[in-house]
Design an enzyme around this catalytic site. Sequence first.
Site, PDB file in Angstrom:
ATOM      1  N   PRO A  54       6.663 -44.379 -40.107  1.00  0.00           N
ATOM      2  CA  PRO A  54       5.567 -45.272 -39.675  1.00  0.00           C
ATOM      3  C   PRO A  54       5.012 -44.881 -38.296  1.00  0.00           C
ATOM      4  CG  PRO A  54       7.381 -46.557 -40.578  1.00  0.00           C
ATOM      5  CD  PRO A  54       7.885 -45.147 -40.445  1.00  0.00           C
ATOM      6  N   TYR A  55       5.883 -44.453 -37.398  1.00  0.00           N
ATOM      7  CA  TYR A  55       5.446 -43.997 -36.072  1.00  0.00           C
ATOM      8  C   TYR A  55       4.541 -42.766 -36.202  1.00  0.00           C
ATOM      9  CZ  TYR A  55       5.759 -41.945 -31.383  1.00  0.00           C
ATOM     10  OH  TYR A  55       5.452 -41.382 -30.158  1.00  0.00           O
TER      11      TYR A  55
END
Lengths: 214, 214
Positions: free
Chosen positions: B128-129
Amino acid sequence: MKVLVVGANGQIGKQLVELLLESSEHDVKAMLRKPEQAKDFEEKGAETVIASLEGSVEEIASAAKGCDAVVFAAGSGGHTGQDKTLLVDLDGAVKTVEAAEQAGIDRFIMVSALQAHNRENWSDAIKPYYVAKHYADQALLQSSLNYTIIRPGGLLNEAGTGKVKVAENLDRGSIPRNDVARTILSSLNEEKTFRKSFDVVSGDKPVEEALKTL
Amino acid sequence: MKVLVVGANGQIGKQLVELLLESSEHDVKAMLRKPEQAKDFEEKGAETVIASLEGSVEEIASAAKGCDAVVFAAGSGGHTGQDKTLLVDLDGAVKTVEAAEQAGIDRFIMVSALQAHNRENWSDAIKPYYVAKHYADQALLQSSLNYTIIRPGGLLNEAGTGKVKVAENLDRGSIPRNDVARTILSSLNEEKTFRKSFDVVSGDKPVEEALKTL
């Protein structure tokens, strides 16, 4: 047109599949995440394909094979974490755009959210969701595809009225999911929606008539 | 050059501010989120400005006033939720890009992450980062700015060596935060980094020499 519905098992997706099945103009292919979701769709006569938005672009492109249009109606939903907002609502949507390009499918309809294009109008409560939708829409705008970005207001489960209000900017409002599905259906071949983005809420004009004002 | 360091209180940001203070070529303005963070910086002789990446583009543009370059070294950090990944690492970064454009500041350095441009190389653990970093980088690439996107490998707290390896694509590797800060410093005026993106890890070439190979 044969239409790939991405997120076919979602609340808007299910109603869109029904409308496409009823339509004499279109065929439908329902893209589903889990094999066990397929039975319901096949019983209704819909073609299905299993593919994950967390998979590769190639996986989605392969699912889209043979289709003439793609509708992105998927959403990670309010019950999952914001990791899925990033992985599905943002990256999954952009992968679907890339998959359409890869599969040579030109027509793409994105279900976005009211005012996703105006950061100052994002409600605090769901701001992270708006961030994801905004950048997914941006990727579609910058793609080579013939896009339509439909930005519905607050989604309701009540019966559709078939009547909507559409404009590049609408202040606020809500709309039954069924009317969002009808707006998608009517947009598929409506040239006035090609390469356009618009907000949509409940209104007083029949969907087809409203879209012609764009 | 007067350089706005966004995320000055972060682990890379702090070291970059120190290097800019030591440099005879540059001035520094440290952008901080909380007023109580300012004292430490002011004692060292750094100008400070308080602004939030969750605020408006105008707020950031106003903080950038009088600067000739912007470095985005902020990160929501591993201890916050993914909502902050969306609000800070993605939308905060893009707002900073828009703020630089609004303030008429042409030079922009983004601290990204190794292989943020290649989806297939994103590790599952922090995927997700990576999504957030990727789309922030995309927005910078599509801006009018003279950008440099620096994508460091795994960040270490050990002392810097001043020696790095840079390339458009590096498989894997790590790098002390101090060496990332040095890479940013040396990139500011290095024309070989203008409108370029590159991976950086520890290596055997002095930073300035390595950058000239780009």
